[in-house]
Scaffold this active site. Structure first.
Site, mmCIF file in Angstrom:
data_model
loop_
_atom_site.group_PDB
_atom_site.id
_atom_site.type_symbol
_atom_site.label_atom_id
_atom_site.label_comp_id
_atom_site.label_asym_id
_atom_site.label_seq_id
_atom_site.Cartn_x
_atom_site.Cartn_y
_atom_site.Cartn_z
ATOM 1 N N LYS A 13 0.905 -1.135 0.120
ATOM 2 C CA LYS A 13 0.168 -0.055 0.035
ATOM 3 C C LYS A 13 0.717 1.222 -0.112
ATOM 4 O O LYS A 13 0.534 2.108 -0.796
ATOM 5 C CB LYS A 13 -0.772 0.265 1.211
ATOM 6 C CG LYS A 13 -2.206 -1.089 1.290
ATOM 7 C CD LYS A 13 -3.047 -0.841 2.217
ATOM 8 C CE LYS A 13 -2.522 -0.961 3.634
ATOM 9 N NZ LYS A 13 -2.038 -2.415 3.987
ATOM 10 N N ARG A 88 -10.103 1.284 9.211
ATOM 11 C CA ARG A 88 -9.583 0.014 9.596
ATOM 12 C C ARG A 88 -10.725 -1.145 10.221
ATOM 13 O O ARG A 88 -10.563 -2.163 10.576
ATOM 14 C CB ARG A 88 -8.514 0.171 10.711
ATOM 15 C CG ARG A 88 -7.138 -0.080 10.638
ATOM 16 C CD ARG A 88 -6.554 -0.787 9.331
ATOM 17 N NE ARG A 88 -5.083 -1.231 9.702
ATOM 18 C CZ ARG A 88 -3.943 -0.653 9.313
ATOM 19 N NH1 ARG A 88 -4.042 0.384 8.976
ATOM 20 N NH2 ARG A 88 -2.924 -1.257 9.787
ATOM 21 N N ARG A 127 10.924 -6.697 4.563
ATOM 22 C CA ARG A 127 11.180 -5.153 4.692
ATOM 23 C C ARG A 127 11.463 -4.846 6.214
ATOM 24 O O ARG A 127 12.080 -4.147 6.468
ATOM 25 C CB ARG A 127 9.428 -4.475 4.801
ATOM 26 C CG ARG A 127 9.203 -3.106 5.110
ATOM 27 C CD ARG A 127 7.951 -2.797 4.833
ATOM 28 N NE ARG A 127 6.881 -3.231 5.718
ATOM 29 C CZ ARG A 127 5.585 -2.958 5.643
ATOM 30 N NH1 ARG A 127 5.033 -2.343 4.838
ATOM 31 N NH2 ARG A 127 4.882 -3.381 6.849
ATOM 32 N N ARG A 133 11.175 -1.790 10.919
ATOM 33 C CA ARG A 133 10.069 -1.264 11.871
ATOM 34 C C ARG A 133 9.825 -2.569 12.798
ATOM 35 O O ARG A 133 9.681 -3.717 12.603
ATOM 36 C CB ARG A 133 8.602 -1.494 10.990
ATOM 37 C CG ARG A 133 8.430 -0.030 10.529
ATOM 38 C CD ARG A 133 7.302 -0.190 9.441
ATOM 39 N NE ARG A 133 5.996 -0.749 9.726
ATOM 40 C CZ ARG A 133 4.755 -0.670 9.295
ATOM 41 N NH1 ARG A 133 4.886 -0.004 8.006
ATOM 42 N NH2 ARG A 133 3.792 -1.416 9.838
ATOM 43 N N ARG A 144 -1.401 -8.990 13.074
ATOM 44 C CA ARG A 144 -1.654 -8.078 11.880
ATOM 45 C C ARG A 144 -2.724 -8.631 11.193
ATOM 46 O O ARG A 144 -3.827 -8.106 10.829
ATOM 47 C CB ARG A 144 -0.617 -7.185 11.667
ATOM 48 C CG ARG A 144 0.053 -6.238 12.660
ATOM 49 C CD ARG A 144 1.515 -5.965 12.021
ATOM 50 N NE ARG A 144 1.486 -4.968 11.197
ATOM 51 C CZ ARG A 144 2.416 -4.927 10.355
ATOM 52 N NH1 ARG A 144 3.528 -5.372 10.483
ATOM 53 N NH2 ARG A 144 2.569 -4.076 9.074
HETATM 54 P P1 AMP Z 1 0.183 0.176 8.822
HETATM 55 O O1 AMP Z 1 1.363 1.103 8.607
HETATM 56 O O2 AMP Z 1 -1.102 0.855 8.115
HETATM 57 O O3 AMP Z 1 0.356 -0.954 8.542
HETATM 58 O O4 AMP Z 1 -0.395 0.516 10.169
HETATM 59 C C1 AMP Z 1 0.654 0.172 11.567
HETATM 60 C C2 AMP Z 1 -0.100 -0.078 12.780
HETATM 61 O O5 AMP Z 1 -0.575 1.090 13.169
HETATM 62 C C3 AMP Z 1 -1.167 -1.088 12.885
HETATM 63 O O6 AMP Z 1 -0.991 -2.360 12.894
HETATM 64 C C4 AMP Z 1 -2.193 -0.602 13.838
HETATM 65 O O7 AMP Z 1 -1.436 -0.770 15.096
HETATM 66 C C5 AMP Z 1 -1.885 1.025 13.774
HETATM 67 N N1 AMP Z 1 -2.879 1.661 12.734
HETATM 68 C C6 AMP Z 1 -2.715 2.276 11.598
HETATM 69 N N2 AMP Z 1 -3.950 2.696 11.085
HETATM 70 C C7 AMP Z 1 -4.501 2.651 12.116
HETATM 71 C C8 AMP Z 1 -6.181 2.938 12.180
HETATM 72 N N3 AMP Z 1 -6.907 3.434 11.211
HETATM 73 N N4 AMP Z 1 -6.929 2.509 13.281
HETATM 74 C C9 AMP Z 1 -6.296 1.890 14.315
HETATM 75 N N5 AMP Z 1 -4.808 1.730 14.257
HETATM 76 C C10 AMP Z 1 -4.097 1.814 13.066
#
Ligand code: AMP
Length: 188
Positions: A13, A88, A127, A133, A144
């Site tokens: 993404k 989400r 990654r 990360r 996740r």
């Molecule tokens: P991402 O970079 O989108 O994979 O997000 C990494 C982490 O951030 C996720 O596993 C969640 O813990 C948190 N996170 C990101 N976006 C959201 C969201 N819209 N609502 C809740 N937690 C989020």
């Protein structure tokens, strides 16, 4: 044009979002990036959420919505938004509808990047070596993915009922995937 980019962790993404916002001159709203910024700046919010993020669970809607509201307000004169990693869950989708309606805006299309589980695992683990990360490890990835399939994937129906979802094969070369996305967005 206001887009949502959906896909499981590791679907690419972030990479595709960067290419889309550049071509269509949109503002990229990645809740993951905003939350990681809070953590790296060691803000109060950053300290509160780091354990949750590193365990692979979702941060509370309250925290995320506050951040999103400020971001949208600050960028409401833009050409449009690309929402990446948001909404989400169903509550976030309802709130996004309301926020956009208040600003007289609408979602134009929803891009769903489809990638099989084995490719996701390979991408996340590769990654983790490049970006370091803390949530890119095998144990957190399992959580996740579980959260994605139980809480996020059902939200896609909210948008497919409105005829907005375009599914894209997210496996292959970055440029080929990007071409698949562009060929759909050019028709919107
Ligand atoms: P991402 O970079 O989108 O994979 O997000 C990494 C982490 O951030 C996720 O596993 C969640 O813990 C948190 N996170 C990101 N976006 C959201 C969201 N819209 N609502 C809740 N937690 C989020």
């Amino acid at each position: 044009m206001n887009l949502i980019l959906f896909g499981p962790p590791g679907a690419g993404k972030g990479t595709q979002a960067a290419l889309i916002v550049d071509k269509y001159k949109l503002v990229h709203l990645s809740t993951g990036d905003l939350l990681r910024h809070e953590m790296s700046s060691s803000t109060e919010l950053g300290k509160e959420i780091s354990e949750i993020i590193n365990s692979g669970k979702l941060v509370s809607d309250h925290h995320v919505l506050k951040m999103i509201k400020i971001f949208i307000e600050n960028n409401k004169k833009s050409n449009g938004f690309l929402f990446d990693g948001f909404p989400r869950n169903q509550d976030q989708a309802n709130l996004l509808d309301k926020l956009l309606a208040d600003l007289d805006l609408k979602i134009t299309s929803v891009i769903l990047l489809e990638v099989d589980k084995e490719s996701l695992r390979e991408r996340i683990l590769s990654r983790s070596q490049k970006e370091g990360r803390a949530d890119d490890n095998e144990e957190t990835l399992i959580k996740r993915l579980e959260v994605y399939f139980s809480e996020t994937e059902p939200v896609i129906a909210h948008y497919s009922n409105k005829g907005l979802v375009k599914s894209i094969d997210g496996v292959g070369e970055i440029n080929d995937i990007n071409q698949r996305i562009n060929s759909i967005l050019d028709l919107v």
